[in-house]
Design an enzyme around this catalytic site. Structure first.
Site, mmCIF file in Angstrom:
data_model
loop_
_atom_site.group_PDB
_atom_site.id
_atom_site.type_symbol
_atom_site.label_atom_id
_atom_site.label_comp_id
_atom_site.label_asym_id
_atom_site.label_seq_id
_atom_site.Cartn_x
_atom_site.Cartn_y
_atom_site.Cartn_z
ATOM 1 N N LYS A 49 0.819 -1.208 0.000
ATOM 2 C CA LYS A 49 0.000 0.000 0.000
ATOM 3 C C LYS A 49 0.854 1.260 0.000
ATOM 4 C CE LYS A 49 -3.151 -3.086 0.428
ATOM 5 N NZ LYS A 49 -2.776 -4.456 -0.001
ATOM 6 N N GLY A 175 -7.177 -11.465 -9.216
ATOM 7 C CA GLY A 175 -7.819 -11.259 -7.925
ATOM 8 C C GLY A 175 -7.365 -9.953 -7.304
ATOM 9 N N VAL A 176 -7.567 -9.825 -6.000
ATOM 10 C CA VAL A 176 -7.246 -8.574 -5.313
ATOM 11 C C VAL A 176 -5.763 -8.233 -5.442
ATOM 12 C CG1 VAL A 176 -7.156 -7.451 -3.062
ATOM 13 C CG2 VAL A 176 -9.168 -8.801 -3.694
ATOM 14 N N ILE A 177 -4.884 -9.197 -5.130
ATOM 15 C CA ILE A 177 -3.442 -8.924 -5.169
ATOM 16 C C ILE A 177 -2.996 -8.579 -6.579
ATOM 17 C CG2 ILE A 177 -1.162 -9.947 -4.827
ATOM 18 C CD1 ILE A 177 -2.361 -11.586 -2.540
ATOM 19 N N ALA A 257 -0.017 -14.279 -9.081
ATOM 20 C CA ALA A 257 -0.876 -13.888 -7.956
ATOM 21 C C ALA A 257 -2.142 -14.740 -8.002
ATOM 22 C CB ALA A 257 -1.209 -12.407 -8.038
ATOM 23 N N GLY A 259 -3.485 -16.597 -5.480
ATOM 24 C CA GLY A 259 -4.010 -16.966 -4.171
ATOM 25 C C GLY A 259 -2.935 -17.304 -3.164
ATOM 26 N N ASP A 299 -4.932 -16.152 8.795
ATOM 27 C CA ASP A 299 -4.905 -16.878 7.529
ATOM 28 C C ASP A 299 -4.733 -18.378 7.703
ATOM 29 O OD1 ASP A 299 -5.069 -14.401 6.402
ATOM 30 O OD2 ASP A 299 -3.219 -14.532 5.242
ATOM 31 N N ALA A 307 -6.015 -9.061 7.155
ATOM 32 C CA ALA A 307 -5.262 -8.746 8.372
ATOM 33 C C ALA A 307 -6.181 -8.328 9.503
ATOM 34 C CB ALA A 307 -4.247 -7.635 8.076
ATOM 35 N N HIS A 432 -21.194 17.362 5.319
ATOM 36 C CA HIS A 432 -21.200 17.823 3.929
ATOM 37 C C HIS A 432 -20.117 18.889 3.742
ATOM 38 C CE1 HIS A 432 -22.813 18.960 0.004
ATOM 39 N NE2 HIS A 432 -22.628 20.227 0.382
#
Length: 446
Positions: A49, A175-177, A257, A259, A299, A307, A432
């Site tokens: 990230k 996938g996400v990764i 990537a 899984g 995991d 996480a 707002h």
């Protein structure tokens, strides 16, 4: 040496459990074979990230003319981004070490092996505990593809150590990764191709959300090849079959990537009679295994590859150990894809709810109706979808794609946890202008 509580693995489950247990008065041992923080801090969430933010900053500056920002002379220094990444990791590790010292947790470095009668052997030293928590995490799952063992083929850990940008990146797995790394490299002008076996990327997401994400990443230069099977990885190319014919694409870096797998080997699980499989250690909603006094979280259980889910599992276990009944509630577990745009979801999709026999009502709105969103994301599409139980109007799920979603989803999670109804949510005041107002707008439109 005898302890009240021993933890194997110092990731988001392990260090949270150790801190909470020690803070509750339990004499606590924490064993870690690598570095404090586990995969999340050292090989996953935090470094990826941090690099993603670097890439997003470059991309936003490069396309900032609408905001009056000139991109003249703009460069991206990847080694410098890695320096920042390493500094963040060092600071976070120091913070965890300080917490363990503050709460008087005994930290032992080494590889733990479980022994009968709740004993742990670490490099020849034997420790005993009334309760043991196993949270050894997961590792990248590498499929049996010919050529996968070459130097230019990396997993999600290996790619974080590459300080030079490739000429072209091929990502096996959408996938996400895979999508996060595809977004990162495409944002800094590296051509990227994603090869995905399924008909759509991120198959666990709401279908419209996944399709919107794919469209937006395609605008950044990511080429998606869906419904294809990788046949072979060559020295500078990958062969894949799209269902009709075998094709070949060139690339000097290949990210696999596909899984992750739970780390259940070399722990002595068979020797102590613990129930587990290739999918992970079997636990109940409290985190208990089939053996009294042996628990598992994160995991390694195969329950939720997140996480924050691991940390929550750890809290549930320590709560039960210290006299507070607690359990996991996975239907209120948020998940985020940290691409640009971001994806954030919690709860059930319409299809998941109806597969359980729940009648639903749903609504959606484009993010483009929101003032803050279009001010900050003028060229980026987004949507917000909500799923309600028909009749009761109870919230079942929220699914969003767009900027700031990761910082908004906790609010939807709180709504789910407290089982709020549509009419109760409509009474909540949203500040707002914020992107979060989109949620209230959707509820009111349902």
């Amino acid at each position: 040496m005898k302890y009240d509580f021993a933890v194997i693995g110092a990731g988001p489950a392990g260090y949270v459990a150790a801190k909470k247990a020690a803070g509750s008065g339990l004499k606590t041992l924490l064993v870690e074979k690598k570095k404090l923080g586990g995969v999340c801090l050292n090989e996953g969430c935090v470094p990826s990230k941090t690099l993603l933010q670097a890439a997003k900053t470059y991309h936003h500056a490069k396309h900032g003319s609408i905001f009056g920002v000139s991109a003249e002379g703009l460069t991206f220094n990847f080694p410098k981004a890695h320096e920042h990444k390493n500094g963040v990791m060092d600071k976070m590790r120091d913070g965890i070490a300080g917490l363990m010292k503050k709460y008087k947790v005994d930290v032992v470095e080494g590889e733990a092996v479980l022994k009968p009668n709740r004993k742990i052997e670490v490099d020849g030293e034997v420790y005993e505990a009334d309760n043991i928590l196993i949270c050894t995490g997961s590792s990248p799952a590498m499929p049996p593809i010919p050529g996968i063992d070459q130097d230019h083929v990396v997993d999600s850990t290996g790619i974080l150590n590459r300080v030079e940008l490739p000429k072209r990146l091929i990502v096996v797995g959408g996938g996400v990764i895979g999508c996060e790394f595809a977004c990162m490299y495409a944002s800094v002008d590296v051509p990227v191709t994603v090869l995905e076996a399924m008909p759509e990327i991120c198959p666990n997401l709401d279908g419209e959300v996944a399709a919107t994400l794919r469209t937006e990443l395609s605008k950044k230069g990511v080429d998606f090849q869906l419904g294809c099977k990788v046949e072979e990885i060559g020295e500078n190319s990958v062969k894949y079959n799209d269902g009709e014919e075998t094709k070949e694409i060139e690339g000097d870096l290949v990210l696999v990537a596909t899984g992750r797998k739970p780390n259940v080997t070399d722990l002595g699980l068979d020797e102590i009679g613990l129930e587990f499989s290739g999918r992970g250690i079997k636990v109940d909603e409290r985190g208990a295994t089939n053996l009294p006094g042996v628990w598992a979280a994160g995991d390694v259980t195969g329950q939720a590859w997140l996480a924050h889910a691991a940390s929550r599992m750890a809290e549930v276990i320590v709560n039960n150990l210290t006299g507070k009944n607690d359990r996991m509630r996975y239907d209120a577990m948020p998940a985020v894809v940290y691409t640009s745009p971001e994806v954030a979801v919690v709860g059930l999709t319409k299809e998941e709810a109806e597969s359980r026999g729940i009648k639903t009502r749903s609504g959606r709105m484009p993010m483009a109706i929101n003032a803050r969103y279009i001010a900050e994301n003028p060229d980026e599409a987004g949507i917000c979808k909500v799923v309600l139980e028909d009749g009761t109007n109870r919230l079942l799920g929220v699914h969003m794609v767009g900027g700031a979603c990761s910082e908004m989803i906790f609010g939807a999670t709180a709504m789910l946890e407290t089982e709020l109804r549509e009419e109760e949510i409509e009474e909540i005041v949203f500040p707002h202008p914020t992107t979060s107002e989109i949620m209230k707008d959707v509820f009111m439109a349902v």
